[in-house]
Design an enzyme around this catalytic site. Structure first.
Site, PDB file in Angstrom:
ATOM      1  N   GLY A  36       0.841  -1.194   0.000  1.00 32.96           N
ATOM      2  CA  GLY A  36       0.000   0.000   0.000  1.00 32.96           C
ATOM      3  C   GLY A  36       0.878   1.246   0.000  1.00 32.96           C
ATOM      4  O   GLY A  36       2.094   1.159   0.183  1.00 32.96           O
ATOM      5  N   ALA A  81      -7.092  -6.300   2.573  1.00 38.17           N
ATOM      6  CA  ALA A  81      -5.649  -6.562   2.673  1.00 38.17           C
ATOM      7  C   ALA A  81      -5.341  -7.986   2.227  1.00 38.17           C
ATOM      8  O   ALA A  81      -5.940  -8.937   2.726  1.00 38.17           O
ATOM      9  CB  ALA A  81      -5.181  -6.348   4.103  1.00 38.17           C
ATOM     10  N   TYR A 150      -3.008 -18.393  -4.814  1.00 41.40           N
ATOM     11  CA  TYR A 150      -3.771 -17.153  -4.595  1.00 41.40           C
ATOM     12  C   TYR A 150      -5.261 -17.467  -4.480  1.00 41.40           C
ATOM     13  O   TYR A 150      -5.913 -17.139  -3.477  1.00 41.40           O
ATOM     14  CB  TYR A 150      -3.498 -16.161  -5.737  1.00 41.40           C
ATOM     15  CG  TYR A 150      -4.446 -14.990  -5.735  1.00 41.40           C
ATOM     16  CD1 TYR A 150      -4.512 -14.144  -4.642  1.00 41.40           C
ATOM     17  CD2 TYR A 150      -5.298 -14.742  -6.820  1.00 41.40           C
ATOM     18  CE1 TYR A 150      -5.404 -13.073  -4.622  1.00 41.40           C
ATOM     19  CE2 TYR A 150      -6.176 -13.679  -6.810  1.00 41.40           C
ATOM     20  CZ  TYR A 150      -6.227 -12.845  -5.712  1.00 41.40           C
ATOM     21  OH  TYR A 150      -7.112 -11.804  -5.696  1.00 41.40           O
ATOM     22  N   ASN A 180     -12.066  -8.672 -13.248  1.00 35.40           N
ATOM     23  CA  ASN A 180     -10.860  -7.844 -13.440  1.00 35.40           C
ATOM     24  C   ASN A 180     -11.163  -6.376 -13.154  1.00 35.40           C
ATOM     25  O   ASN A 180     -11.830  -5.719 -13.957  1.00 35.40           O
ATOM     26  CB  ASN A 180     -10.331  -8.024 -14.864  1.00 35.40           C
ATOM     27  CG  ASN A 180      -9.764  -9.411 -15.062  1.00 35.40           C
ATOM     28  OD1 ASN A 180     -10.437 -10.412 -14.825  1.00 35.40           O
ATOM     29  ND2 ASN A 180      -8.512  -9.473 -15.465  1.00 35.40           N
ATOM     30  N   PHE A 218       0.175 -12.307 -24.083  1.00 40.01           N
ATOM     31  CA  PHE A 218       0.458 -13.672 -23.637  1.00 40.01           C
ATOM     32  C   PHE A 218      -0.398 -14.702 -24.381  1.00 40.01           C
ATOM     33  O   PHE A 218      -1.323 -15.278 -23.835  1.00 40.01           O
ATOM     34  CB  PHE A 218       0.246 -13.795 -22.129  1.00 40.01           C
ATOM     35  CG  PHE A 218       1.183 -12.951 -21.297  1.00 40.01           C
ATOM     36  CD1 PHE A 218       2.512 -12.746 -21.677  1.00 40.01           C
ATOM     37  CD2 PHE A 218       0.747 -12.365 -20.116  1.00 40.01           C
ATOM     38  CE1 PHE A 218       3.373 -11.974 -20.910  1.00 40.01           C
ATOM     39  CE2 PHE A 218       1.610 -11.602 -19.338  1.00 40.01           C
ATOM     40  CZ  PHE A 218       2.918 -11.400 -19.735  1.00 40.01           C
TER      41      PHE A 218
HETATM   42  N1  UFG Z   1      -1.924 -10.032 -20.291  1.00 41.93           N
HETATM   43  C1  UFG Z   1      -1.089  -9.950 -21.370  1.00 41.93           C
HETATM   44  N2  UFG Z   1       0.091  -9.262 -21.222  1.00 41.93           N
HETATM   45  C2  UFG Z   1       0.456  -8.657 -20.050  1.00 41.93           C
HETATM   46  C3  UFG Z   1      -0.437  -8.741 -18.949  1.00 41.93           C
HETATM   47  C4  UFG Z   1      -1.613  -9.429 -19.113  1.00 41.93           C
HETATM   48  O1  UFG Z   1      -1.356 -10.475 -22.447  1.00 41.93           O
HETATM   49  O2  UFG Z   1       1.546  -8.063 -19.987  1.00 41.93           O
HETATM   50  C5  UFG Z   1      -3.185 -10.772 -20.444  1.00 41.93           C
HETATM   51  C6  UFG Z   1      -3.269 -11.948 -19.497  1.00 41.93           C
HETATM   52  O3  UFG Z   1      -2.678 -13.095 -20.054  1.00 41.93           O
HETATM   53  C7  UFG Z   1      -4.783 -12.082 -19.311  1.00 41.93           C
HETATM   54  C8  UFG Z   1      -5.297 -10.649 -19.456  1.00 41.93           C
HETATM   55  O4  UFG Z   1      -4.242  -9.929 -20.087  1.00 41.93           O
HETATM   56  O5  UFG Z   1      -5.309 -12.848 -20.351  1.00 41.93           O
HETATM   57  C9  UFG Z   1      -5.598 -10.007 -18.118  1.00 41.93           C
HETATM   58  O6  UFG Z   1      -4.470 -10.182 -17.276  1.00 41.93           O
HETATM   59  P1  UFG Z   1      -4.321  -9.444 -15.875  1.00 41.93           P
HETATM   60  O7  UFG Z   1      -2.979  -9.833 -15.332  1.00 41.93           O
HETATM   61  O8  UFG Z   1      -4.610  -7.991 -16.030  1.00 41.93           O
HETATM   62  O9  UFG Z   1      -5.493 -10.056 -14.984  1.00 41.93           O
HETATM   63  P2  UFG Z   1      -5.851 -11.576 -14.664  1.00 41.93           P
HETATM   64  O10 UFG Z   1      -7.062 -11.933 -15.473  1.00 41.93           O
HETATM   65  O11 UFG Z   1      -4.695 -12.466 -14.786  1.00 41.93           O
HETATM   66  O12 UFG Z   1      -6.190 -11.521 -13.098  1.00 41.93           O
HETATM   67  C10 UFG Z   1      -7.074 -10.560 -12.535  1.00 41.93           C
HETATM   68  C11 UFG Z   1      -6.606 -10.233 -11.135  1.00 41.93           C
HETATM   69  C12 UFG Z   1      -6.723 -11.437 -10.254  1.00 41.93           C
HETATM   70  C13 UFG Z   1      -8.131 -11.960 -10.319  1.00 41.93           C
HETATM   71  C14 UFG Z   1      -8.563 -12.221 -11.739  1.00 41.93           C
HETATM   72  C15 UFG Z   1      -9.992 -12.613 -11.746  1.00 41.93           C
HETATM   73  O13 UFG Z   1      -5.259  -9.802 -11.148  1.00 41.93           O
HETATM   74  O14 UFG Z   1      -6.442 -11.060  -8.926  1.00 41.93           O
HETATM   75  O15 UFG Z   1      -8.377 -11.045 -12.498  1.00 41.93           O
HETATM   76  O16 UFG Z   1     -10.498 -12.711 -13.043  1.00 41.93           O
HETATM   77  F1  UFG Z   1      -8.209 -13.115  -9.632  1.00 41.93           F
END
Ligand code: UFG
Length: 337
Positions: A36, A81, A150, A180, A218
């Site tokens: 934080g 938190a 997680y 998200n 990705f």
């Molecule tokens: N992605 C990319 N390149 C990057 C970052 C992300 O292609 O540099 C893609 C990821 O593969 C995914 C999408 O963008 O397909 C979203 O990725 P995020 O990392 O922004 O979010 P996530 O979906 O992985 O996870 C988020 C929260 C989690 C939560 C989840 C619930 O970070 O805490 O949403 O859906 F659990």
């Protein structure tokens, strides 16, 4: 209301605290400032003056939590938190269970010691793991089978809350399973500043600012319309609204769970295009390998939360969501500094 907000110096907790202060409530933020930001506390102070108390303490410190609950004469706890990085959780599972599960148990002990019974918990769609793609959109009864520590640690605390609600001195609890979360305070007072940043929208915006050379996508070989992963992006202000709706649903002896998403998904390419439109920058991208543990598509069916407590997303246009994130990051290129 007199609220105690754990993690109130973090992204989501600070936006919830700000709303409570804006609406005239008393807020005690408890945060260990591990991830934080003191700058977020300063922004909250500017908004709420002496209606904000800040206690720098760790969730493991049950006595400090109990003192904060008693001193703030708290009636409701908002528990944000947590450690929240999927990848890190695979590397450091013990830390995730220590903070996200044992930390929650410590909070419950402090609540019991001080007679505080109402809690809204920040859970996650990661508790669902990788639901079968024909199970999309996700409803609350979709089986919760997390695929990383997680999600597992968050699900463990949901279960502890369920047990605590059934105990002889029962609690009243709501768990909101976030999809998200994106965007920032529409008035630009606070925003998203994760270190390290791993989330798609802020990364795209950091490329637009010139802080990174490109976005790595990705994987583009998923079974989705354009081959990239699809997610449900909910604006932080809508998410905070869901908490306000949840207060009215707290009922002694019950844990109630709802999904919080807008009910439609956007692919990584669609998010990238939106960021390009909003910023007017090219935002170069390169194609990379799949990231471990990324399900092809995850989006909510938000019908239950609409039906039960009247919550509906107001921010349904991705460009508008991205614009609030852009406004903040552009004004604060170094985040909270
Ligand atoms: N992605 C990319 N390149 C990057 C970052 C992300 O292609 O540099 C893609 C990821 O593969 C995914 C999408 O963008 O397909 C979203 O990725 P995020 O990392 O922004 O979010 P996530 O979906 O992985 O996870 C988020 C929260 C989690 C939560 C989840 C619930 O970070 O805490 O949403 O859906 F659990």
């Amino acid at each position: 209301m007199r609220a105690l907000v754990t993690g109130g110096a973090g992204y989501i907790g600070s936006h919830a605290s700000l709303r409570l202060l804006d609406e005239g409530h008393e807020v005690t933020v408890v945060d260990n400032l591990y991830r934080g930001h003191r700058g977020a506390i300063e922004a909250l102070r500017r908004a709420g003056g002496d209606r904000l108390k800040f206690v720098e303490a760790d969730l493991a410190d049950t006595d400090a939590l109990a003192r904060a609950l008693a001193d703030g004469r708290v009636d409701t706890v908002l528990h944000f938190a947590a450690l929240t990085y999927v990848g890190e959780s695979v590397e450091r599972p013990d830390d995730y269970f220590r903070v996200n599960h044992a930390g929650g148990i410590s909070l419950l002990a402090a609540m019991r010691a001080t007679g505080v019974q109402r809690i809204v918990f920040s859970s996650t769609a990661a508790t669902y793991g990788e639901p079968a793609q024909d199970a999309m959109p996700i409803v609350e009864s979709t089986p919760q089978r997390p695929i990383n520590p997680y999600g597992a640690s968050k699900l463990a605390f949901e279960q502890s809350l369920r047990d605590a609600c059934a105990a002889t001195a029962p609690l009243a609890a709501v768990a909101l399973r976030y999809f998200n979360v994106a965007g920032a305070d529409a008035r630009g007072r606070i925003g998203e500043d994760h270190r390290p940043e791993t989330h798609l929208i802020p990364i795209c915006l950091e490329v637009a600012l010139g802080k990174r050379p490109h976005l790595t996508v990705f994987g583009d070989d998923y079974a989705t319309a354009d081959g990239t992963c699809v997610r449900d992006y909910v604006h932080i202000e809508d998410l905070v609204d869901a908490h306000l709706c949840a207060f009215g649903a707290l009922e002694t002896g019950k844990l109630k769970c709802w999904n919080v998403g807008i009910g439609r998904g956007y692919s990584v390419c669609e998010v990238l295009e939106s960021c390009r439109r909003v910023t007017g920058h090219a935002i170069p991208s390169v194609m990379g390998a799949r990231r471990a543990g990324d399900p092809p598509a995850l989006y909510a069916n938000p019908a239950a939360i609409a039906r039960d407590i009247g919550w509906k997303a107001k921010w349904t246009e991705l460009d508008a969501i991205v614009a609030t994130a852009w406004d903040w990051i552009r004004a604060h290129p170094r985040g909270y500094g």
